[in-house]
Every structure is written in structure tokens, then in C-alpha cells.
Write a protein that holds these residues in place. Structure first.
Motif, short mmCIF file in Angstrom:
data_model
loop_
_atom_site.label_atom_id
_atom_site.label_comp_id
_atom_site.label_asym_id
_atom_site.label_seq_id
_atom_site.Cartn_x
_atom_site.Cartn_y
_atom_site.Cartn_z
N UNK A 57 110.44 3.09 20.16
CA UNK A 57 109.67 3.20 18.77
C UNK A 57 109.44 4.43 18.57
N UNK A 58 109.59 5.30 17.34
CA UNK A 58 109.31 6.24 16.94
C UNK A 58 107.95 6.36 16.17
N UNK A 62 100.43 4.98 9.51
CA UNK A 62 101.58 5.07 10.84
C UNK A 62 102.60 5.00 10.22
N UNK A 63 103.55 6.02 10.44
CA UNK A 63 105.12 5.93 9.94
C UNK A 63 105.85 5.44 11.26
N UNK A 64 106.41 4.07 11.40
CA UNK A 64 106.73 3.37 12.51
C UNK A 64 108.41 3.26 12.17
N UNK A 65 109.16 3.99 12.98
CA UNK A 65 110.30 3.61 13.07
C UNK A 65 110.80 2.94 14.17
N UNK A 90 102.38 14.03 12.47
CA UNK A 90 101.85 14.30 13.67
C UNK A 90 102.34 13.12 14.69
N UNK A 91 102.44 13.26 15.98
CA UNK A 91 102.86 12.05 16.68
C UNK A 91 101.47 11.17 17.08
N UNK A 92 101.94 9.99 16.91
CA UNK A 92 100.92 9.10 17.23
C UNK A 92 100.70 8.69 18.83
N UNK A 93 101.83 9.16 19.45
CA UNK A 93 101.88 9.11 20.89
C UNK A 93 102.55 10.26 21.50
N UNK A 94 102.56 10.70 22.69
CA UNK A 94 103.14 11.85 23.16
C UNK A 94 104.64 11.89 22.67
N UNK A 95 105.06 12.93 22.15
CA UNK A 95 106.24 13.11 21.99
C UNK A 95 106.84 12.07 20.56
N UNK A 96 105.97 11.47 20.14
CA UNK A 96 106.21 10.28 19.07
C UNK A 96 106.64 9.06 19.63
N UNK A 97 107.11 8.97 21.03
CA UNK A 97 107.86 7.87 21.46
C UNK A 97 106.98 6.97 22.19
N UNK A 98 107.19 5.65 21.94
CA UNK A 98 106.69 4.43 22.56
C UNK A 98 107.94 3.43 23.14
N UNK A 99 107.93 3.71 24.46
CA UNK A 99 109.04 3.15 25.38
C UNK A 99 108.74 1.65 25.53
#
Length: 312
Positions: free
Chosen positions: A105-106, A167-170, A82-91
Motif C-alpha cells: 500500500x502507498x 490519508x491518501x491511500x493507494x 508527506x509519507x504516513x510510513x517510511x517511504x510511503x510504503x506499507x508492505x
């Protein structure tokens, strides 16, 4: 299937269980790949795809990096992350040598079954150095190998839910100064006091001596028993070092675990020593060591499994 190996594991377990007077804690044997922690063919496939010319070396802010980001998001969704942020993205954005960059970051989440408010961050960077002099630097080992390992963890969690939330952080822009991981820590979505551990994977798919280094327990002694208590998979030599405690290069600040360490969050960094293709256009899928890589990921999951059951 390696029946001889499985039989030897059974006999070892039976022998240990029969010794009532034994005082030394036996090492935990690594599960074999046939027990389906993850699919070995998928592990290799994702490295091959992400390090193909289509992604143009995945340099931050390029079309290739955008393709890599979308690939990771799609795979997370397929694996029920599941996404940690909206749409998985941290800009985030930054300037380097007078050039403006936009990175992403994803971030995916696996909710913990026992301690959902305590988090372990599993990190790897998906960017690489891009195209130089008309040559594509594909970064198979550095660090498509770490990203594919995140997918392997997601597969593992489908049948083995973690006790802590994960948290899976790419992360992006590692090659430009650990910018993505620095942003993640400085703008943490989760309170930093709730992040109990970072496990970072950067270059884990090849080594001529079958050596995989675990960095971090020199700084955080409480992590050492988990590393030392497991029996590494197959021919893997799991070595504690490159941490300032020996004569080897100190990797404490060398990758995306550094920002966590800088705010006193314990970390273990898994990686290999530099090889002849490091940061060269020859860091291609064809040059990774598939058996070493599969066994390295199995070993890392085993260390995680041990730590997930301890008080962090």
C-alpha cells in the motif's frame, strides 16, 4: 471559460441572498474547473500513463505493479504529500490459491488544519488483473481513474488545506480480495477510533448516462445530508443507491470501503455501474469519458469539502 455558467451561478447566489424569509437550505453549487481545484489535463494524463502497456496491467506482485507503486510515490512527493510510513510504503504478504503474493500500500498524509487528530481516508486501488492470454488488461477505469483522483485531491489540498487530517491511500491487491485495504484496517497506523470516514473511489471515469453512485449513507444516515446538499457538477447525476436500500446490486462489500464498514467506520463509495469493458482488455484510456470524469472528481471533492466542515 464558461462565462454563461459562472454568470448563472452569480445570479442564483444573489437571488438566494436577497430572500431573507427563505427557510429551505439551498444546495451548494459545485465550483467550476476553471477555479483550479485541480488540473484537468493532469487528471487525464495520469490515467493515460497508469493504464498504458508499460505497466502490464498492474497485477499485484509483478514488475508492472512495482512501476505503478513508484509512479504514485513520485507523484505524492511532487504534490508535497508527506509519507504516513517510511517511504510511503506499507508492505504485506498473503497466499491465494496456493500462490504467494507480496503487496504494497502507498500511504500519504495531509495534516488537518483544525482537527489534526481526526482522519478521513481517501482510498483507491492501483492494482488490476495483469496479463491474460497474452492480452494486457490495462484497467483505465478500474482503477487508474481512482488513483488519478487521489492526485487531484492532493492538488486541491495545496490551496485548500483540509480541516481533518487526510490519508491518501493507494491500496494494492483489491482484485485479489480487498487484501490491501483489509491489511490497512487490521494493522492501522492510526488508531481506528481516530478514523472518522472513508471515501473510496473505484471506477469513476465513464458512464453513458452520466450517473455517479454514492454508496454508504443507507448504513450511515449522518452522511446523507452532505450528499444531498450539493449540486453535482455539470451533467453529473449523483445518485444514492446500490447500498441494500433498493433493487440494485448491493455494493456495500464490493470494493476497498468494505473493510472500513466491517469495523463500523462510516464510508462513501463513489463508482459507476459496470460497462462493456469491465475486466476486459478493452478497459483502455481511449474508452473513458473525459468530461464525465473531470466533473465526477469535482463532485466528489465537493462532497468531501462539505463533510470536512461537519462533525464526523
Amino acid at each position: 471559460m464558461n462565462y454563461r455558467y459562472i454568470t448563472s451561478l452569480f445570479l442564483m447566489f444573489f437571488s438566494l441572498a436577497s430572500c431573507k424569509g427563505q427557510t429551505e437550505t439551498p444546495k451548494v453549487a459545485v465550483e467550476v474547473l476553471e477555479q483550479n481545484w485541480f488540473h484537468a489535463d493532469s487528471l487525464l494524463h495520469h490515467v493515460e500513463v497508469l493504464s498504458s502497456d508499460v505497466f502490464e496491467g498492474r497485477r499485484t506482485g509483478t514488475a508492472g505493479a512495482e512501476k505503478a507503486k513508484n509512479y504514485i510515490i513520485n507523484k505524492f512527493q511532487e504534490l508535497q504529500v508527506v509519507p504516513l510510513t517510511k517511504n510511503f510504503e506499507q508492505h504485506f504478504s498473503f497466499t491465494r490459491r496456493s500462490k504467494e503474493y507480496a503487496g504494497t500500500n502507498v500511504l500519504g498524509l495531509i495534516k488537518g488544519s483544525v482537527k489534526p487528530e481526526e482522519y478521513i481516508v481517501l482510498s483507491a486501488h492501483y492494482d488490476h488483473v495483469g496479463v491474460k492470454g497474452g492480452k494486457i488488461y490495462n484497467g483505465a477505469d478500474d482503477d487508474a481513474s481512482g488513483i488519478s483522483a487521489l492526485f487531484a485531491f492532493a492538488e486541491y489540498f495545496q490551496k485548500n488545506p483540509p480541516k481533518h487530517s487526510v490519508i491518501l491511500a493507494a491500496v494494492d491487491a483489491e482484485e485479489l480480495g480487498l487484501v490491501g485495504s483489509k491489511y490497512f484496517v487490521k494493522n492501522s497506523i492510526i488508531p481506528l477510533e481516530n478514523i472518522k470516514l472513508n471515501i473510496n473511489m473505484d471506477m469513476i471515469s465513464r458512464n453513458n448516462k452520466n450517473e455517479l453512485f454514492a454508496v454508504g449513507s443507507f448504513h450511515y444516515k449522518q452522511l446523507e445530508p452532505a450528499i444531498k446538499s450539493i449540486q453535482p457538477s455539470e451533467n453529473i447525476k449523483l445518485i444514492i443507491g446500490h447500498d441494500g436500500s433498493d433493487t440494485l446490486d448491493d455494493w456495500t462489500q464490493s470494493s476497498d470501503h468494505a473493510p472500513f464498514h466491517d469495523v463500523n467506520i462510516p464510508f462513501i463509495y463513489f463508482g459507476v455501474e459496470d460497462h462493456k469493458d469491465y475486466h476486459k482488455p478493452t478497459d483502455d484510456y481511449e474508452n473513458i469519458h473525459p468530461n464525465f470524469y473531470q466533473n465526477a472528481v469535482t463532485t466528489i471533492i465537493t462532497v468531501f469539502k462539505k463533510l470536512d466542515t461537519t462533525e464526523l
